[in-house]
Design a protein around this motif. Structure first.
Motif, PDB file in Angstrom:
ATOM      1  N   ALA A 198       0.762  -1.365   0.126  1.00 62.70           N
ATOM      2  CA  ALA A 198      -0.080  -0.060   0.050  1.00 62.70           C
ATOM      3  C   ALA A 198       0.847   1.358  -0.175  1.00 62.70           C
ATOM      4  CB  ALA A 198      -0.827   0.063   0.989  1.00 62.70           C
ATOM      5  N   LEU A 199       1.939   1.121   0.866  1.00 61.61           N
ATOM      6  CA  LEU A 199       2.890   2.488   0.781  1.00 61.61           C
ATOM      7  C   LEU A 199       3.539   2.483  -0.701  1.00 61.61           C
ATOM      8  CD1 LEU A 199       4.593   2.254   4.290  1.00 61.61           C
ATOM      9  CD2 LEU A 199       2.966   3.977   3.443  1.00 61.61           C
ATOM     10  N   SER A 200       4.020   1.486  -1.045  1.00 60.71           N
ATOM     11  CA  SER A 200       4.760   1.726  -2.412  1.00 60.71           C
ATOM     12  C   SER A 200       3.916   2.186  -3.479  1.00 60.71           C
ATOM     13  CB  SER A 200       5.496   0.536  -2.700  1.00 60.71           C
ATOM     14  OG  SER A 200       4.614  -0.433  -3.233  1.00 60.71           O
ATOM     15  N   LYS A 201       2.651   1.770  -3.399  1.00 58.87           N
ATOM     16  CA  LYS A 201       1.679   2.094  -4.458  1.00 58.87           C
ATOM     17  C   LYS A 201       0.729   3.554  -4.125  1.00 58.87           C
ATOM     18  CE  LYS A 201       1.314  -2.633  -6.250  1.00 58.87           C
ATOM     19  NZ  LYS A 201       0.630  -3.679  -6.066  1.00 58.87           N
ATOM     20  N   ASN A 202       1.205   3.770  -2.985  1.00 62.95           N
ATOM     21  CA  ASN A 202       0.467   5.296  -2.440  1.00 62.95           C
ATOM     22  C   ASN A 202      -0.955   5.171  -2.336  1.00 62.95           C
ATOM     23  OD1 ASN A 202       0.608   7.381  -1.230  1.00 62.95           O
ATOM     24  ND2 ASN A 202       0.449   8.675  -3.269  1.00 62.95           N
ATOM     25  N   ASN A 203      -1.422   3.609  -1.981  1.00 64.16           N
ATOM     26  CA  ASN A 203      -2.852   3.437  -1.816  1.00 64.16           C
ATOM     27  C   ASN A 203      -3.400   3.444  -0.267  1.00 64.16           C
ATOM     28  OD1 ASN A 203      -3.149   2.592  -4.573  1.00 64.16           O
ATOM     29  ND2 ASN A 203      -2.818   0.445  -3.871  1.00 64.16           N
ATOM     30  N   ASN A 204      -4.519   3.893  -0.151  1.00 64.70           N
ATOM     31  CA  ASN A 204      -5.132   3.928   1.154  1.00 64.70           C
ATOM     32  C   ASN A 204      -5.706   2.487   1.499  1.00 64.70           C
ATOM     33  OD1 ASN A 204      -4.027   6.521   2.190  1.00 64.70           O
ATOM     34  ND2 ASN A 204      -5.884   7.492   1.244  1.00 64.70           N
ATOM     35  N   VAL A 205      -5.291   1.664   2.238  1.00 62.52           N
ATOM     36  CA  VAL A 205      -5.637   0.399   2.645  1.00 62.52           C
ATOM     37  C   VAL A 205      -6.143   0.484   4.158  1.00 62.52           C
ATOM     38  CG1 VAL A 205      -5.373  -2.098   3.002  1.00 62.52           C
ATOM     39  CG2 VAL A 205      -4.219  -0.748   1.007  1.00 62.52           C
ATOM     40  N   PHE A 206      -7.517   0.154   4.545  1.00 69.23           N
ATOM     41  CA  PHE A 206      -7.728   0.329   5.938  1.00 69.23           C
ATOM     42  C   PHE A 206      -7.134  -0.759   6.652  1.00 69.23           C
ATOM     43  CE2 PHE A 206     -10.731  -0.217   9.748  1.00 69.23           C
ATOM     44  CZ  PHE A 206     -10.599   0.840  10.045  1.00 69.23           C
ATOM     45  N   PHE A 207      -6.807  -0.702   7.588  1.00 70.03           N
ATOM     46  CA  PHE A 207      -6.149  -1.619   8.815  1.00 70.03           C
ATOM     47  C   PHE A 207      -6.937  -1.071  10.319  1.00 70.03           C
ATOM     48  CE2 PHE A 207      -2.646  -1.558   5.836  1.00 70.03           C
ATOM     49  CZ  PHE A 207      -2.637  -2.791   5.694  1.00 70.03           C
ATOM     50  N   ASP A 208      -7.278  -1.996  11.040  1.00 68.68           N
ATOM     51  CA  ASP A 208      -7.882  -1.740  12.142  1.00 68.68           C
ATOM     52  C   ASP A 208      -6.816  -1.343  13.411  1.00 68.68           C
ATOM     53  OD1 ASP A 208      -6.758  -4.087  13.435  1.00 68.68           O
ATOM     54  OD2 ASP A 208      -8.942  -5.224  13.185  1.00 68.68           O
ATOM     55  N   GLN A 209      -6.864  -0.939  14.472  1.00 65.63           N
ATOM     56  CA  GLN A 209      -5.863  -0.583  15.257  1.00 65.63           C
ATOM     57  C   GLN A 209      -4.877  -1.703  15.696  1.00 65.63           C
ATOM     58  OE1 GLN A 209      -6.947   2.289  18.312  1.00 65.63           O
ATOM     59  NE2 GLN A 209      -5.243   1.807  19.624  1.00 65.63           N
ATOM     60  N   ASP A 210      -5.489  -2.819  16.037  1.00 62.51           N
ATOM     61  CA  ASP A 210      -4.697  -3.916  16.149  1.00 62.51           C
ATOM     62  C   ASP A 210      -3.761  -4.414  15.086  1.00 62.51           C
ATOM     63  OD1 ASP A 210      -5.989  -4.201  18.759  1.00 62.51           O
ATOM     64  OD2 ASP A 210      -7.226  -5.598  18.145  1.00 62.51           O
ATOM     65  N   ASP A 211      -4.282  -4.168  14.010  1.00 62.26           N
ATOM     66  CA  ASP A 211      -3.256  -4.543  12.718  1.00 62.26           C
ATOM     67  C   ASP A 211      -2.008  -3.613  12.685  1.00 62.26           C
ATOM     68  OD1 ASP A 211      -4.782  -6.722  12.197  1.00 62.26           O
ATOM     69  OD2 ASP A 211      -5.841  -5.747  10.381  1.00 62.26           O
ATOM     70  N   PHE A 212      -2.528  -2.435  12.912  1.00 65.06           N
ATOM     71  CA  PHE A 212      -1.565  -1.353  12.805  1.00 65.06           C
ATOM     72  C   PHE A 212      -0.305  -1.431  14.028  1.00 65.06           C
ATOM     73  CE2 PHE A 212      -3.799   1.650  10.383  1.00 65.06           C
ATOM     74  CZ  PHE A 212      -2.905   1.954   9.328  1.00 65.06           C
ATOM     75  N   GLU A 213      -0.813  -2.023  15.019  1.00 62.19           N
ATOM     76  CA  GLU A 213       0.085  -2.226  16.322  1.00 62.19           C
ATOM     77  C   GLU A 213       0.824  -3.333  15.952  1.00 62.19           C
ATOM     78  OE1 GLU A 213      -2.270  -2.235  20.095  1.00 62.19           O
ATOM     79  OE2 GLU A 213      -2.972  -0.242  19.670  1.00 62.19           O
ATOM     80  N   THR A 214       0.559  -4.321  15.398  1.00 64.86           N
ATOM     81  CA  THR A 214       1.111  -5.476  15.039  1.00 64.86           C
ATOM     82  C   THR A 214       2.415  -4.927  13.933  1.00 64.86           C
ATOM     83  OG1 THR A 214      -0.574  -7.161  15.163  1.00 64.86           O
ATOM     84  CG2 THR A 214       1.341  -7.599  13.736  1.00 64.86           C
ATOM     85  N   ILE A 215       1.886  -4.161  12.894  1.00 67.06           N
ATOM     86  CA  ILE A 215       3.041  -3.443  11.872  1.00 67.06           C
ATOM     87  C   ILE A 215       3.826  -2.665  12.576  1.00 67.06           C
ATOM     88  CG2 ILE A 215       3.014  -1.984   9.955  1.00 67.06           C
ATOM     89  CD1 ILE A 215       0.118  -2.956   9.279  1.00 67.06           C
ATOM     90  N   ILE A 216       3.635  -1.810  13.625  1.00 70.23           N
ATOM     91  CA  ILE A 216       4.394  -0.840  14.362  1.00 70.23           C
ATOM     92  C   ILE A 216       5.461  -1.798  15.203  1.00 70.23           C
ATOM     93  CG2 ILE A 216       4.684   0.791  15.999  1.00 70.23           C
ATOM     94  CD1 ILE A 216       1.668   1.885  15.025  1.00 70.23           C
ATOM     95  N   ASP A 217       4.834  -2.799  16.006  1.00 69.53           N
ATOM     96  CA  ASP A 217       5.671  -3.830  16.646  1.00 69.53           C
ATOM     97  C   ASP A 217       6.876  -4.277  15.756  1.00 69.53           C
ATOM     98  OD1 ASP A 217       4.446  -3.237  19.153  1.00 69.53           O
ATOM     99  OD2 ASP A 217       3.162  -5.229  18.846  1.00 69.53           O
ATOM    100  N   TYR A 218       6.357  -4.819  14.579  1.00 67.49           N
ATOM    101  CA  TYR A 218       7.374  -5.508  13.458  1.00 67.49           C
ATOM    102  C   TYR A 218       8.533  -4.520  13.420  1.00 67.49           C
ATOM    103  CZ  TYR A 218       9.226  -7.221   9.222  1.00 67.49           C
ATOM    104  OH  TYR A 218      10.013  -7.628   8.255  1.00 67.49           O
ATOM    105  N   TYR A 219       8.294  -3.428  12.951  1.00 63.55           N
ATOM    106  CA  TYR A 219       9.222  -2.315  12.783  1.00 63.55           C
ATOM    107  C   TYR A 219      10.154  -1.890  13.920  1.00 63.55           C
ATOM    108  CZ  TYR A 219       7.305  -1.822   8.120  1.00 63.55           C
ATOM    109  OH  TYR A 219       6.922  -2.027   6.808  1.00 63.55           O
TER     110      TYR A 219
END
Length: 191
Positions: free
Chosen positions: A22-43
């Motif tokens: 989504a970032l590379s294609k500059n697309n807006n994809v909806f993630f719920d808050q828990d999904d975002f927290e998983t992504i943030i934890d990963y980085y």
């Protein structure tokens, strides 16, 4: 932050891939808050704080009233040496949820890093009397960090003892008390 093994977690791997696509294609994809927290934890676990911050900013676009996400952003700004911005974000987080102990602990940590020890200790003293059993150990350990930053090892030792009296199995307090005992050479008292 919590660590978990992403090699065993196919969902997390797919989630990261969706986010990066989504970032590379500059697309807006909806993630719920828990999904975002998983992504943030990963980085964060990879030490990629700029990418974690980018994920947090995207998360806040979709979840602007999340005190937890604002606090995560503050933590990341602090990790990236933007202390003043982090302090502003902490105030925003507290405006969204005044009971967030983590925000005050981070604020004390930032003050300590800026050599504003009295301000940090004032926050921690207030927290010490208001903290619940789930957070008191974190408060005691932050006291230790602050007093260690200003080289007051007698107080570090005192708060390590408080932490161990509350939970004798606290690994961090156990390892730190050995170090503190060596500095103070108070072997008898440490027993």
């Amino acid at each position: 932050m919590d660590y978990f093994d992403f090699n065993d977690n196919l969902f997390a791997s797919e989630l990261i891939q969706q986010f990066e696509d989504a970032l590379s294609k500059n697309n807006n994809v909806f993630f719920d808050q828990d999904d975002f927290e998983t992504i943030i934890d990963y980085y964060e676990d990879l030490g990629e704080f700029n990418k974690a911050l980018q994920a947090t900013e995207k998360a806040l676009e979709q979840h602007p009233f999340s005190a937890e996400l604002v606090l995560r952003q503050a933590y990341l700004e602090f990790q990236l040496k933007a202390s003043e911005k982090a302090l502003q974000l902490i105030e925003k987080s507290l405006a969204l949820d005044a009971s967030e102990v983590g925000a005050l602990l981070l604020k004390a940590e930032i003050y300590s890093s800026q050599s504003k020890y009295d301000d940090a200790i004032d926050i921690l003293r207030k927290l010490e009397y208001e903290a619940d059993p789930e957070t008191i150990e974190d408060v005691y350990l932050q006291f230790c960090d602050t007093y260690e930053d200003c080289s007051n090892y007698n107080e570090v030792f005192r708060y390590l003892i408080k932490c161990l009296e509350f939970n004798s199995d606290n690994d961090e307090a156990i390892s730190r008390i050995n170090y503190c005992t060596e500095i103070l050479q108070n072997y008898q008292e440490s027993i």
